[in-house]
Structures are given as C-alpha cells and as structure tokens.
Scaffold this motif. Structure first.
Motif, PDB file in Angstrom:
ATOM      1  N   THR A   1      -5.080  11.494   1.806  1.00 54.33           N
ATOM      2  CA  THR A   1      -6.172  10.642   2.254  1.00 54.33           C
ATOM      3  C   THR A   1      -6.383   9.439   1.336  1.00 54.33           C
ATOM      4  O   THR A   1      -7.225   8.594   1.603  1.00 54.33           O
ATOM      5  CB  THR A   1      -7.491  11.439   2.333  1.00 54.33           C
ATOM      6  OG1 THR A   1      -7.771  11.988   1.046  1.00 54.33           O
ATOM      7  CG2 THR A   1      -7.394  12.549   3.361  1.00 54.33           C
ATOM      8  N   TRP A   2      -5.637   9.371   0.238  1.00 52.35           N
ATOM      9  CA  TRP A   2      -5.789   8.282  -0.722  1.00 52.35           C
ATOM     10  C   TRP A   2      -4.739   7.212  -0.495  1.00 52.35           C
ATOM     11  O   TRP A   2      -3.576   7.507  -0.228  1.00 52.35           O
ATOM     12  CB  TRP A   2      -5.657   8.807  -2.151  1.00 52.35           C
ATOM     13  CG  TRP A   2      -6.842   9.613  -2.567  1.00 52.35           C
ATOM     14  CD1 TRP A   2      -7.009  10.962  -2.432  1.00 52.35           C
ATOM     15  CD2 TRP A   2      -8.033   9.126  -3.155  1.00 52.35           C
ATOM     16  NE1 TRP A   2      -8.227  11.338  -2.903  1.00 52.35           N
ATOM     17  CE2 TRP A   2      -8.882  10.223  -3.366  1.00 52.35           C
ATOM     18  CE3 TRP A   2      -8.467   7.867  -3.537  1.00 52.35           C
ATOM     19  CZ2 TRP A   2     -10.139  10.088  -3.935  1.00 52.35           C
ATOM     20  CZ3 TRP A   2      -9.723   7.742  -4.111  1.00 52.35           C
ATOM     21  CH2 TRP A   2     -10.541   8.850  -4.299  1.00 52.35           C
ATOM     22  N   SER A   3      -5.160   5.978  -0.604  1.00 48.30           N
ATOM     23  CA  SER A   3      -4.240   4.844  -0.554  1.00 48.30           C
ATOM     24  C   SER A   3      -4.406   4.045  -1.832  1.00 48.30           C
ATOM     25  O   SER A   3      -5.518   3.838  -2.308  1.00 48.30           O
ATOM     26  CB  SER A   3      -4.549   3.927   0.628  1.00 48.30           C
ATOM     27  OG  SER A   3      -4.289   4.581   1.830  1.00 48.30           O
ATOM     28  N   SER A   4      -3.298   3.628  -2.377  1.00 49.68           N
ATOM     29  CA  SER A   4      -3.367   2.747  -3.537  1.00 49.68           C
ATOM     30  C   SER A   4      -2.588   1.490  -3.207  1.00 49.68           C
ATOM     31  O   SER A   4      -1.646   1.504  -2.430  1.00 49.68           O
ATOM     32  CB  SER A   4      -2.800   3.430  -4.782  1.00 49.68           C
ATOM     33  OG  SER A   4      -1.443   3.759  -4.598  1.00 49.68           O
ATOM     34  N   THR A   5      -3.040   0.394  -3.780  1.00 49.84           N
ATOM     35  CA  THR A   5      -2.386  -0.868  -3.518  1.00 49.84           C
ATOM     36  C   THR A   5      -1.757  -1.390  -4.793  1.00 49.84           C
ATOM     37  O   THR A   5      -2.217  -1.111  -5.900  1.00 49.84           O
ATOM     38  CB  THR A   5      -3.374  -1.924  -2.976  1.00 49.84           C
ATOM     39  OG1 THR A   5      -4.434  -2.092  -3.912  1.00 49.84           O
ATOM     40  CG2 THR A   5      -3.926  -1.517  -1.639  1.00 49.84           C
TER      41      THR A   5
ATOM     42  N   LYS B   1       0.841  -1.200   0.000  1.00 48.60           N
ATOM     43  CA  LYS B   1       0.000   0.000   0.000  1.00 48.60           C
ATOM     44  C   LYS B   1       0.871   1.242   0.000  1.00 48.60           C
ATOM     45  O   LYS B   1       1.843   1.333   0.743  1.00 48.60           O
ATOM     46  CB  LYS B   1      -0.912  -0.009   1.227  1.00 48.60           C
ATOM     47  CG  LYS B   1      -1.839   1.178   1.301  1.00 48.60           C
ATOM     48  CD  LYS B   1      -2.871   1.023   2.408  1.00 48.60           C
ATOM     49  CE  LYS B   1      -2.305   1.402   3.739  1.00 48.60           C
ATOM     50  NZ  LYS B   1      -3.311   1.520   4.798  1.00 48.60           N
ATOM     51  N   ASP B   2       0.506   2.200  -0.842  1.00 50.47           N
ATOM     52  CA  ASP B   2       1.122   3.524  -0.859  1.00 50.47           C
ATOM     53  C   ASP B   2       0.064   4.525  -0.442  1.00 50.47           C
ATOM     54  O   ASP B   2      -1.023   4.544  -1.004  1.00 50.47           O
ATOM     55  CB  ASP B   2       1.618   3.888  -2.264  1.00 50.47           C
ATOM     56  CG  ASP B   2       2.729   2.980  -2.741  1.00 50.47           C
ATOM     57  OD1 ASP B   2       3.587   2.616  -1.922  1.00 50.47           O
ATOM     58  OD2 ASP B   2       2.731   2.627  -3.932  1.00 50.47           O
ATOM     59  N   THR B   3       0.359   5.338   0.554  1.00 46.63           N
ATOM     60  CA  THR B   3      -0.596   6.343   1.024  1.00 46.63           C
ATOM     61  C   THR B   3      -0.073   7.725   0.675  1.00 46.63           C
ATOM     62  O   THR B   3       1.069   8.064   0.951  1.00 46.63           O
ATOM     63  CB  THR B   3      -0.800   6.227   2.544  1.00 46.63           C
ATOM     64  OG1 THR B   3      -1.233   4.904   2.851  1.00 46.63           O
ATOM     65  CG2 THR B   3      -1.831   7.225   3.037  1.00 46.63           C
ATOM     66  N   ARG B   4      -0.952   8.501   0.052  1.00 44.29           N
ATOM     67  CA  ARG B   4      -0.656   9.890  -0.301  1.00 44.29           C
ATOM     68  C   ARG B   4      -1.840  10.738   0.129  1.00 44.29           C
ATOM     69  O   ARG B   4      -2.895  10.687  -0.482  1.00 44.29           O
ATOM     70  CB  ARG B   4      -0.406  10.030  -1.795  1.00 44.29           C
ATOM     71  CG  ARG B   4       0.833   9.285  -2.216  1.00 44.29           C
ATOM     72  CD  ARG B   4       1.153   9.491  -3.659  1.00 44.29           C
ATOM     73  NE  ARG B   4       2.321   8.670  -3.975  1.00 44.29           N
ATOM     74  CZ  ARG B   4       2.573   8.160  -5.138  1.00 44.29           C
ATOM     75  NH1 ARG B   4       1.742   8.375  -6.136  1.00 44.29           N
ATOM     76  NH2 ARG B   4       3.650   7.442  -5.347  1.00 44.29           N
TER      77      ARG B   4
END
Length: 60
Positions: A37-41, A32-35
C-alpha cells in the motif's frame, strides 16, 4: 518522504500535493515505486525545487 510530511513544507494540502505529484509523475520528472500500500517517489531534486518555487510564486 511522506506526502504528509512534505505538504506542510510547501504550505499545501495533501490532496493538492498528490495532484501535483501525479503531474510530475506523468511528465517523468519523478518515478514511483509501489510496494503493497506504500508508494515512494524518486525525484530529480533540481526540478522538484523549481516546481516548488513555481507553486509558491502562484500562491498554491
């Protein structure tokens, strides 16, 4: 892909899918990458497909 887009494809609610994504995260199947309030997996697609098939087979 957003959980809100993936949930209907797997016939799951968003909270249930988030719970299972957490399991995959804890077992290092996805990262998971968090930027903000958004997280992408990022996933190993092969394992994600296997997991999705398993969830379907147990009627989740």
């Amino acid at each position: 892909m957003c959980v809100c887009d993936l949930a209907p494809l797997l016939n799951m609610t968003q909270p249930k899918l988030t719970y299972h994504l957490k399991i995959l995260l804890d077992t290092n199947v996805i990262s998971k990458d968090t930027r903000g309030t958004w997280s992408s997996t990022r996933s190993i697609i092969y394992y994600l497909k296997i997991y999705a098939g398993y969830l379907r087979s147990i009627n989740f």
